[in-house]
Design a protein around this motif. Structure first.
Motif, PDB file in Angstrom:
ATOM      1  N   MET A 148     -38.696  19.712  -7.186  1.00  0.00           N
ATOM      2  CA  MET A 148     -37.467  19.087  -6.805  1.00  0.00           C
ATOM      3  C   MET A 148     -36.340  20.103  -6.781  1.00  0.00           C
ATOM      4  O   MET A 148     -36.237  20.928  -7.681  1.00  0.00           O
ATOM      5  CB  MET A 148     -37.122  18.013  -7.811  1.00  0.00           C
ATOM      6  N   PRO A 149     -35.482  20.032  -5.758  1.00  0.00           N
ATOM      7  CA  PRO A 149     -34.372  20.976  -5.702  1.00  0.00           C
ATOM      8  C   PRO A 149     -33.385  20.736  -6.837  1.00  0.00           C
ATOM      9  O   PRO A 149     -33.316  19.651  -7.419  1.00  0.00           O
ATOM     10  CB  PRO A 149     -33.734  20.707  -4.344  1.00  0.00           C
ATOM     11  N   THR A 150     -32.642  21.750  -7.106  1.00  0.00           N
ATOM     12  CA  THR A 150     -31.660  21.665  -8.175  1.00  0.00           C
ATOM     13  C   THR A 150     -30.572  20.660  -7.848  1.00  0.00           C
ATOM     14  O   THR A 150     -30.214  19.829  -8.665  1.00  0.00           O
ATOM     15  CB  THR A 150     -31.018  23.046  -8.409  1.00  0.00           C
ATOM     16  N   PHE A 151     -30.026  20.788  -6.622  1.00  0.00           N
ATOM     17  CA  PHE A 151     -28.984  19.857  -6.204  1.00  0.00           C
ATOM     18  C   PHE A 151     -29.541  18.912  -5.167  1.00  0.00           C
ATOM     19  O   PHE A 151     -29.924  19.334  -4.081  1.00  0.00           O
ATOM     20  CB  PHE A 151     -27.789  20.622  -5.628  1.00  0.00           C
ATOM     21  N   GLN A 152     -29.613  17.658  -5.476  1.00  0.00           N
ATOM     22  CA  GLN A 152     -30.134  16.673  -4.541  1.00  0.00           C
ATOM     23  C   GLN A 152     -29.036  16.248  -3.578  1.00  0.00           C
ATOM     24  O   GLN A 152     -27.873  16.171  -3.941  1.00  0.00           O
ATOM     25  CB  GLN A 152     -30.660  15.456  -5.280  1.00  0.00           C
ATOM     26  N   SER A 153     -29.482  16.000  -2.348  1.00  0.00           N
ATOM     27  CA  SER A 153     -28.534  15.577  -1.326  1.00  0.00           C
ATOM     28  C   SER A 153     -28.684  14.080  -1.143  1.00  0.00           C
ATOM     29  O   SER A 153     -29.565  13.610  -0.420  1.00  0.00           O
ATOM     30  CB  SER A 153     -28.824  16.311  -0.019  1.00  0.00           C
ATOM     31  N   ASN A 154     -27.863  13.315  -1.811  1.00  0.00           N
ATOM     32  CA  ASN A 154     -27.848  11.871  -1.670  1.00  0.00           C
ATOM     33  C   ASN A 154     -26.457  11.435  -1.243  1.00  0.00           C
ATOM     34  O   ASN A 154     -25.609  11.107  -2.066  1.00  0.00           O
ATOM     35  CB  ASN A 154     -28.228  11.168  -2.981  1.00  0.00           C
ATOM     36  N   PRO A 155     -26.200  11.454   0.061  1.00  0.00           N
ATOM     37  CA  PRO A 155     -24.876  11.020   0.487  1.00  0.00           C
ATOM     38  C   PRO A 155     -24.699   9.531   0.231  1.00  0.00           C
ATOM     39  O   PRO A 155     -25.659   8.755   0.194  1.00  0.00           O
ATOM     40  CB  PRO A 155     -24.856  11.331   1.981  1.00  0.00           C
ATOM     41  N   ILE A 156     -23.474   9.132   0.075  1.00  0.00           N
ATOM     42  CA  ILE A 156     -23.173   7.733  -0.185  1.00  0.00           C
ATOM     43  C   ILE A 156     -23.483   6.894   1.047  1.00  0.00           C
ATOM     44  O   ILE A 156     -24.137   5.869   0.950  1.00  0.00           O
ATOM     45  CB  ILE A 156     -21.704   7.563  -0.603  1.00  0.00           C
ATOM     46  N   ARG A 157     -22.992   7.346   2.206  1.00  0.00           N
ATOM     47  CA  ARG A 157     -23.285   6.620   3.437  1.00  0.00           C
ATOM     48  C   ARG A 157     -23.928   7.585   4.433  1.00  0.00           C
ATOM     49  O   ARG A 157     -23.226   8.296   5.138  1.00  0.00           O
ATOM     50  CB  ARG A 157     -22.003   6.064   4.046  1.00  0.00           C
ATOM     51  N   PRO A 158     -25.258   7.645   4.525  1.00  0.00           N
ATOM     52  CA  PRO A 158     -25.897   8.530   5.500  1.00  0.00           C
ATOM     53  C   PRO A 158     -25.663   8.001   6.910  1.00  0.00           C
ATOM     54  O   PRO A 158     -25.566   6.803   7.148  1.00  0.00           O
ATOM     55  CB  PRO A 158     -27.375   8.498   5.139  1.00  0.00           C
ATOM     56  N   SER A 159     -25.586   8.929   7.871  1.00  0.00           N
ATOM     57  CA  SER A 159     -25.349   8.530   9.257  1.00  0.00           C
ATOM     58  C   SER A 159     -26.591   7.836   9.816  1.00  0.00           C
ATOM     59  O   SER A 159     -27.713   8.046   9.338  1.00  0.00           O
ATOM     60  CB  SER A 159     -25.006   9.754  10.105  1.00  0.00           C
ATOM     61  N   PRO A 160     -26.406   6.980  10.816  1.00  0.00           N
ATOM     62  CA  PRO A 160     -27.560   6.295  11.383  1.00  0.00           C
ATOM     63  C   PRO A 160     -28.561   7.269  12.027  1.00  0.00           C
ATOM     64  O   PRO A 160     -29.773   7.041  11.987  1.00  0.00           O
ATOM     65  CB  PRO A 160     -26.971   5.363  12.427  1.00  0.00           C
ATOM     66  N   LEU A 161     -28.077   8.367  12.566  1.00  0.00           N
ATOM     67  CA  LEU A 161     -28.982   9.365  13.166  1.00  0.00           C
ATOM     68  C   LEU A 161     -29.849  10.018  12.092  1.00  0.00           C
ATOM     69  O   LEU A 161     -31.056  10.191  12.272  1.00  0.00           O
ATOM     70  CB  LEU A 161     -28.163  10.433  13.918  1.00  0.00           C
ATOM     71  N   ALA A 162     -29.252  10.340  10.956  1.00  0.00           N
ATOM     72  CA  ALA A 162     -29.996  10.960   9.857  1.00  0.00           C
ATOM     73  C   ALA A 162     -31.061  10.001   9.327  1.00  0.00           C
ATOM     74  O   ALA A 162     -32.183  10.417   9.020  1.00  0.00           O
ATOM     75  CB  ALA A 162     -29.040  11.372   8.753  1.00  0.00           C
ATOM     76  N   ARG A 163     -30.699   8.712   9.217  1.00  0.00           N
ATOM     77  CA  ARG A 163     -31.686   7.729   8.750  1.00  0.00           C
ATOM     78  C   ARG A 163     -32.844   7.599   9.728  1.00  0.00           C
ATOM     79  O   ARG A 163     -34.011   7.520   9.325  1.00  0.00           O
ATOM     80  CB  ARG A 163     -31.014   6.354   8.553  1.00  0.00           C
ATOM     81  N   THR A 164     -32.538   7.604  11.022  1.00  0.00           N
ATOM     82  CA  THR A 164     -33.586   7.448  12.043  1.00  0.00           C
ATOM     83  C   THR A 164     -34.529   8.660  12.044  1.00  0.00           C
ATOM     84  O   THR A 164     -35.748   8.502  12.113  1.00  0.00           O
ATOM     85  CB  THR A 164     -32.946   7.288  13.446  1.00  0.00           C
TER      86      THR A 164
END
Length: 119
Positions: free
Chosen positions: A1-17
């Motif tokens: 697991m990376p040291t800093f996780q990337s968990n944005p609060i509101r991911p963009s719809p393109l990123a989710r797709t």
């Protein structure tokens, strides 16, 4: 697991797709790359064909000019040139062979005695 996780609060719809269906990004990308290579192939071939035509293309006037540039050969002139050469006015003369050497240069078959051997 990376040291800093990337968990944005509101991911963009393109990123989710893209996260759910990665082939939606990969397949069109590969198709563009393959299609571009085929397109560039035809353009490159056209370029080399045009260069080849420039090299091979010769007009009838130029072809006739090339024939005129050749020097005509006259057989009589060549004969007189060869007969005028005086460097080759010579006759083969036979030189005297050393004693004991036969006509065709084969060494004698009998052994010679040296001065030290008196038998």
């Amino acid at each position: 697991m990376p040291t800093f996780q990337s968990n944005p609060i509101r991911p963009s719809p393109l990123a989710r797709t893209i996260k759910r269906h990665p082939l939606l990004f990969g397949v069109p990308f590969c198709l563009i790359i393959v299609g571009a290579s085929f397109g560039l192939q035809t353009l490159t071939q056209t370029r080399y064909d045009l260069q080849d035509q420039k090299v091979k293309q010769i007009s009838n006037e130029q072809a006739l000019g090339l024939d005129r540039a050749k020097k005509k050969i006259d057989i009589r002139e060549e004969y007189f040139k060869l007969s005028a050469v005086s460097d080759q006015d010579w006759e083969p003369k036979r030189i005297a062979r050393p004693k004991g050497l036969p006509e065709w240069g084969v060494p004698p078959t009998e052994p010679t005695q040296s001065k030290g051997d008196k038998a």
